[in-house]
Design a protein around this motif. Structure first.
Motif, mmCIF file in Angstrom:
data_model
loop_
_atom_site.group_PDB
_atom_site.id
_atom_site.type_symbol
_atom_site.label_atom_id
_atom_site.label_comp_id
_atom_site.label_asym_id
_atom_site.label_seq_id
_atom_site.Cartn_x
_atom_site.Cartn_y
_atom_site.Cartn_z
ATOM 1 N N GLU A 20 0.743 -1.396 -0.097
ATOM 2 C CA GLU A 20 -0.054 -0.179 -0.089
ATOM 3 C C GLU A 20 0.829 1.356 0.068
ATOM 4 O O GLU A 20 0.751 2.265 -0.867
ATOM 5 N N LEU A 21 1.890 1.150 0.794
ATOM 6 C CA LEU A 21 2.700 2.358 0.890
ATOM 7 C C LEU A 21 3.526 2.797 -0.480
ATOM 8 O O LEU A 21 3.731 3.887 -0.903
ATOM 9 N N LYS A 22 3.896 1.569 -1.088
ATOM 10 C CA LYS A 22 4.596 1.630 -2.367
ATOM 11 C C LYS A 22 3.703 2.286 -3.381
ATOM 12 O O LYS A 22 4.122 2.962 -4.341
ATOM 13 N N THR A 23 2.526 1.846 -3.395
ATOM 14 C CA THR A 23 1.497 2.210 -4.436
ATOM 15 C C THR A 23 1.293 3.789 -4.229
ATOM 16 O O THR A 23 1.131 4.500 -5.110
ATOM 17 N N ARG A 24 1.031 4.054 -3.027
ATOM 18 C CA ARG A 24 0.808 5.575 -2.739
ATOM 19 C C ARG A 24 2.121 6.355 -3.019
ATOM 20 O O ARG A 24 1.639 7.389 -3.781
ATOM 21 N N LYS A 25 3.110 5.933 -3.026
ATOM 22 C CA LYS A 25 4.423 6.722 -3.086
ATOM 23 C C LYS A 25 4.405 6.796 -4.588
ATOM 24 O O LYS A 25 4.711 7.918 -5.358
ATOM 25 N N VAL A 26 4.229 5.631 -5.335
ATOM 26 C CA VAL A 26 4.292 5.889 -7.142
ATOM 27 C C VAL A 26 3.253 6.792 -7.477
ATOM 28 O O VAL A 26 3.321 7.654 -8.337
ATOM 29 N N ARG A 27 1.981 6.619 -7.100
ATOM 30 C CA ARG A 27 0.845 7.420 -7.393
ATOM 31 C C ARG A 27 1.245 9.073 -7.064
ATOM 32 O O ARG A 27 1.104 9.759 -7.807
ATOM 33 N N GLN A 28 1.801 9.279 -5.819
ATOM 34 C CA GLN A 28 2.285 10.723 -5.429
ATOM 35 C C GLN A 28 3.393 11.276 -6.485
ATOM 36 O O GLN A 28 3.454 12.560 -6.660
ATOM 37 N N LEU A 29 4.082 10.355 -6.747
ATOM 38 C CA LEU A 29 5.428 10.749 -7.797
ATOM 39 C C LEU A 29 4.841 10.914 -9.041
ATOM 40 O O LEU A 29 5.155 11.922 -9.774
ATOM 41 N N GLY A 30 3.896 10.113 -9.552
ATOM 42 C CA GLY A 30 3.009 10.436 -10.742
ATOM 43 C C GLY A 30 2.186 11.905 -10.788
ATOM 44 O O GLY A 30 2.462 12.720 -11.651
ATOM 45 N N GLU A 31 1.797 12.289 -9.758
ATOM 46 C CA GLU A 31 1.054 13.338 -9.421
ATOM 47 C C GLU A 31 1.897 14.653 -9.305
ATOM 48 O O GLU A 31 1.531 15.728 -10.086
ATOM 49 N N LEU A 32 3.157 14.292 -8.892
ATOM 50 C CA LEU A 32 4.227 15.597 -8.840
ATOM 51 C C LEU A 32 4.756 15.777 -10.087
ATOM 52 O O LEU A 32 4.865 16.853 -10.594
ATOM 53 N N VAL A 33 4.895 14.625 -11.097
ATOM 54 C CA VAL A 33 5.347 15.000 -12.402
ATOM 55 C C VAL A 33 4.487 15.658 -13.201
ATOM 56 O O VAL A 33 4.893 16.576 -13.853
ATOM 57 N N ILE A 34 3.062 15.443 -12.929
ATOM 58 C CA ILE A 34 2.131 15.971 -13.764
ATOM 59 C C ILE A 34 2.005 17.516 -13.165
ATOM 60 O O ILE A 34 2.023 18.431 -13.986
ATOM 61 N N ALA A 35 1.960 17.794 -11.896
ATOM 62 C CA ALA A 35 1.745 19.148 -11.237
ATOM 63 C C ALA A 35 3.058 20.147 -11.621
ATOM 64 O O ALA A 35 2.691 21.236 -12.138
ATOM 65 N N ILE A 36 4.182 19.619 -11.746
ATOM 66 C CA ILE A 36 5.189 20.394 -11.769
ATOM 67 C C ILE A 36 5.190 20.487 -13.739
ATOM 68 O O ILE A 36 6.313 21.361 -14.078
ATOM 69 N N GLY A 37 4.693 19.868 -14.434
ATOM 70 C CA GLY A 37 4.880 19.960 -15.775
ATOM 71 C C GLY A 37 5.678 19.067 -16.560
ATOM 72 O O GLY A 37 6.244 19.159 -17.656
ATOM 73 N N ALA A 38 6.231 18.136 -15.741
ATOM 74 C CA ALA A 38 7.530 17.352 -16.173
ATOM 75 C C ALA A 38 7.077 16.352 -16.959
ATOM 76 O O ALA A 38 7.725 15.371 -17.562
ATOM 77 N N ASP A 39 5.764 15.913 -17.265
ATOM 78 C CA ASP A 39 5.103 14.854 -17.854
ATOM 79 C C ASP A 39 5.421 15.264 -19.367
ATOM 80 O O ASP A 39 5.030 14.421 -20.222
ATOM 81 N N THR A 40 5.867 16.492 -19.820
ATOM 82 C CA THR A 40 6.147 16.763 -21.142
ATOM 83 C C THR A 40 7.507 16.219 -21.611
ATOM 84 O O THR A 40 7.997 16.171 -22.738
ATOM 85 N N LEU A 41 8.477 15.836 -20.405
ATOM 86 C CA LEU A 41 9.652 15.494 -20.899
ATOM 87 C C LEU A 41 9.656 13.889 -21.140
ATOM 88 O O LEU A 41 8.578 13.267 -20.630
ATOM 89 N N THR A 42 10.568 13.707 -21.999
ATOM 90 C CA THR A 42 10.877 12.031 -22.171
ATOM 91 C C THR A 42 11.061 11.345 -20.864
ATOM 92 O O THR A 42 11.788 11.890 -19.947
ATOM 93 N N VAL A 43 10.802 10.012 -20.859
ATOM 94 C CA VAL A 43 11.332 9.332 -19.787
ATOM 95 C C VAL A 43 12.755 9.366 -19.420
ATOM 96 O O VAL A 43 13.224 9.644 -18.212
ATOM 97 N N GLU A 44 13.573 9.497 -20.555
ATOM 98 C CA GLU A 44 15.144 9.450 -20.412
ATOM 99 C C GLU A 44 15.466 10.726 -19.849
ATOM 100 O O GLU A 44 16.306 10.821 -19.011
#
Length: 108
Positions: A20-44
């Motif tokens: 549960e903690l790992k799932t929450r951490k991954v979800r929060q990291l994804g939300e962070l990436v989207i919130a700061i606009g880093a979802d426009t970057l490539t994975v690399e």
């Protein structure tokens, strides 16, 4: 007489909690990436930026990277950025003067 512990049940509960903690951490990291606009970057690009930050050991250089102005960084205060960066790279979120920030769009 003492009640015997069910070690299997305790172990399963701990495994469930860890999952549960790992799932929450991954979800929060994804939300962070989207919130700061880093979802426009490539994975690399994103991975490279995180690696550079994680490998930086000097406090002055880390602070420079944290306080650097990037797109959408104005949405977070300096203390919020410190909390976010420390959370992402495995640091303690219990830093003095740093509380859990509210991400834009997640206001309650």
């Amino acid at each position: 007489m003492r009640k015997q512990r069910d070690f299997d049940a305790d172990l399963k509960a701990l495994e469930d909690k860890a999952r549960e903690l790992k799932t929450r951490k991954v979800r929060q990291l994804g939300e962070l990436v989207i919130a700061i606009g880093a979802d426009t970057l490539t994975v690399e690009e994103l991975a490279g930026a995180l690696i550079v930050l994680a490998e930086t050991k000097e406090a002055g250089k880390r602070e420079a990277l944290i306080s650097r102005r990037i797109s959408a960084s104005g949405a977070f205060s300096t203390s919020a950025r410190r909390f976010i960066i420390s959370s992402v790279i495995g640091g303690s979120s219990n830093q003095v003067g740093v509380s859990n920030p509210t991400l834009p769009g997640n206001r309650r």
